[in-house]
Design an enzyme around this catalytic site. Structure first.
Site, PDB file in Angstrom:
ATOM      1  N   ASP A  57       1.085  -1.473  -0.185  1.00 33.26           N
ATOM      2  CA  ASP A  57      -0.594  -0.258  -0.092  1.00 33.26           C
ATOM      3  C   ASP A  57       1.012   0.997  -0.749  1.00 33.26           C
ATOM      4  OD1 ASP A  57       0.725  -0.390   2.311  1.00 33.26           O
ATOM      5  OD2 ASP A  57      -0.936   0.001   3.417  1.00 33.26           O
ATOM      6  N   GLU A  93      -7.097   5.080   8.037  1.00 32.56           N
ATOM      7  CA  GLU A  93      -7.447   4.909   6.725  1.00 32.56           C
ATOM      8  C   GLU A  93      -8.223   6.281   6.220  1.00 32.56           C
ATOM      9  OE1 GLU A  93      -4.207   2.403   7.584  1.00 32.56           O
ATOM     10  OE2 GLU A  93      -6.211   2.522   8.042  1.00 32.56           O
TER      11      GLU A  93
END
Length: 597
Positions: free
Chosen positions: A361, A497
């Site tokens: 990521d 996130e």
């Protein structure tokens, strides 16, 4: 987490499975990896929520540090003030100390001097963003709105639990009113330093600063994870230095940075995942000779900034060598990278699997953010980022049924999987940030579509909290929700996130719906994860509001990231940590852009 090692083995979401014994259990707890725990056999109940059997953390590290919470009596305060005057030069006096010792602060023998160094001069330091930003933050404290005050209340409640039951230790176990260690370096405290400064919590910041001064020592025989310790400890210290101007944090940052450098001593110069900060011995994990791609490509912001501050280019050169190496590797798919890289050969391994979740990521995040950090001058970083975004659009995007939610799936040897980690919800914010800095407007359009999806991962759960992993329905039926959850994936670790991306989307569009969505999430955290005696706990079941099954663990990133981003989300001041002046590392620690616009 899983109740036994065999179940964890069978349910691992990635290709690699770990050998363990019957006396251990594995739990997904770190930002992007697995950590080993022991069970302690304690059952605790609280009035707010039902409780499951907590797990005792087992991580390689030193014995538990027996450090008491500060008492705050007047004599201690006077001693602290005297110690501070004698030891630290603050904003006004930084230049004198820098001139006196030339910023030649060294680690404890873990890395030799590398010749002449050229730290930034006093004149350069005086023009840094932190001075203007510090003034703005001070002015902002007096005008906190109701939602920001609610974030401050949440932080103080979490901090009270940590201060009382886990002071000086890595993480709070709020249900059993105890603590766990990972590195034995006060991880939660360091991760929360800049959050306290931003929220205006002067007293709490000074208590934490005192612990850093008196108790934080890196000369100890302990293995640390290079990535996790870089983004949390090194990033946290650098950010605290920039916001407060307190040179103590820079001294600690350089000492720690020196101790991480042995990780880069590999045949390929791709760093090992593990390094002992006391002995200088680095090694891969015991189960593989590989590192994850995200681990080795998500340390560059911090190492580059450390070189800029100290004049020691070895930090930056080591980190950027990794970036250049990965740039030229075979095995990519239209800019998408595999999850693993071998530290001996320097090549990608376990090819054919592509995800924006754990293992890869922040590789994409740091391509863009390094480009921004360096003043948008490093063309290779931008080209790799743009190619990767096109690869995402080509190979990983799909739409769910019945709401047509745009999501990012995974590709496994040509087969598409409609699975999306909560970690992927960093992407809307990253895309929006790129659009803000001049990249194509279609990036912002995609960011908004993905932001809606990440919100629905919360909205469609009975607790209003997202699972760790979601599977999206691809079949046309109105009787099924878009977001499907498997039993092994329905835990929530207080991750940041989604609120991170909400912050970027609100900051860059002005649309207040993003603030409203963040407010819903904060209220859900307070309802299902807040522990009455202090602290917040991750939970095991986001689909059962009556029995969410608390896990007895508060990750450091809840204070370092989740609450910080919520506070910034609720602010209507676009210049509070301006995105034209600062770039946030993947642990939400703001670092200055070298040539701010």
């Amino acid at each position: 987490s899983r109740s036994c090692a065999s179940r964890m083995w069978l349910s691992l979401p990635r290709e690699t499975r770990f050998h363990t014994s019957a006396s251990m259990t594995w739990t997904l707890v770190s930002r992007r990896g697995l950590e080993m725990k022991k069970r302690d056999g304690i059952i605790v109940r609280v009035t707010l929520v039902s409780v499951q059997k907590p797990q005792r953390h087992f991580r390689r590290g030193p014995p538990n540090l027996q450090i008491r919470a500060p008492k705050g009596d007047s004599q201690e305060r006077r001693q602290d003030q005297a110690q501070r005057r004698a030891e630290v030069v603050g904003e006004a006096g930084w230049g004198a100390e820098a001139q006196r010792d030339g910023l030649r602060w060294r680690g404890a023998g873990t890395k030799p001097e590398q010749g002449p160094r050229h730290p930034l001069k006093k004149a350069e330091f005086s023009s840094w963003p932190f001075q203007q930003q510090a003034l703005r933050i001070r002015a902002h404290r007096a005008s906190q709105n109701a939602r920001q005050k609610a974030v401050v209340d949440a932080f103080l409640h979490a901090w009270a639990g940590y201060r009382k039951f886990a002071w000086g230790h890595d993480e709070l176990k709020p249900l059993t009113r105890s603590f766990s260690e990972w590195f034995g370096l006060g991880l939660t405290l360091i991760d929360a330093l800049d959050t306290m400064w931003i929220l205006g919590l002067k007293k709490e910041f000074q208590e934490a600063r005192k612990w850093v001064s008196k108790k934080l020592r890196f000369r100890k025989d302990v293995d640390v994870n290079l990535f996790e310790s870089t983004i949390r400890i090194l990033g946290g210290l650098l950010s605290a230095f920039h916001l407060s101007g307190d040179v103590l944090f820079l001294k600690k940052a350089e000492d720690f940075g020196n101790r991480l450098m042995p990780a880069f001593r590999t045949p390929s110069k791709i760093p090992y995942s593990i390094v002992n900060i006391g002995t200088g011995v680095a090694h891969p994990p015991r189960w593989t000779s590989d590192s994850t791609v995200s681990e080795v490509t998500s340390i560059q912001l911090e190492f580059r900034e450390l070189s800029r501050l100290t004049g020691d280019k070895t930090f930056q050169e080591a980190a950027e060598e990794v970036t250049r190496h990965v740039h030229g590797l075979h095995g990519k798919l239209d800019g998408l990278v595999p999850m693993f890289i071998n530290t001996d050969r320097g090549s990608f391994t376990r090819l054919g699997v592509f995800t924006l979740g754990a293992g890869a990521d922040s590789y994409y995040e740091y391509l863009l953010k390094q480009w921004i950090q360096g003043g948008k001058k490093e063309r290779q970083l931008l080209e790799d980022y743009l190619e990767a975004v096109n690869g995402i659009r080509k190979h990983l995007l799909a739409r769910s049924e019945p709401r047509k939610l745009t999501f990012v799936g995974e590709l496994n040897h040509g087969r598409f999987s409609a699975r999306m980690d909560h970690l992927v919800c960093f992407l809307p914010g990253t895309l929006a940030l790129g659009a803000h800095h001049g990249l194509p407007a279609e990036h912002m359009k995609l960011a908004q579509a993905l932001m809606d999806t990440c919100y629905q991962m919360y909205r469609q759960m009975e607790t209003g909290l997202s699972p760790e992993i979601a599977h999206f329905n691809l079949h046309r039926t109105k009787a099924v929700k878009d977001v499907q959850v498997k039993a092994a994936d329905r835990h929530n670790l207080l991750r940041p996130e989604t609120v991170e991306s909400l912050f970027y989307l609100h900051r860059l569009t002005g649309d207040r719906k993003y603030q409203d969505w963040g407010w819903e999430i904060l209220r859900s955290f307070n309802t299902y994860t807040r522990v009455p005696s202090g602290g917040y706990s991750s939970i095991s079941n986001v689909q059962d509001p009556r029995h969410p099954q608390p896990r007895d663990k508060m990750e450091s990133f809840f204070l370092g990231e989740t609450l910080k981003y919520l506070y910034l989300l609720f602010s209507d001041d676009p210049d509070l940590l301006s995105l034209d002046t600062y770039v946030f590392n993947t642990e939400a620690h703001p670092l200055p852009i070298w040539a701010p616009s």
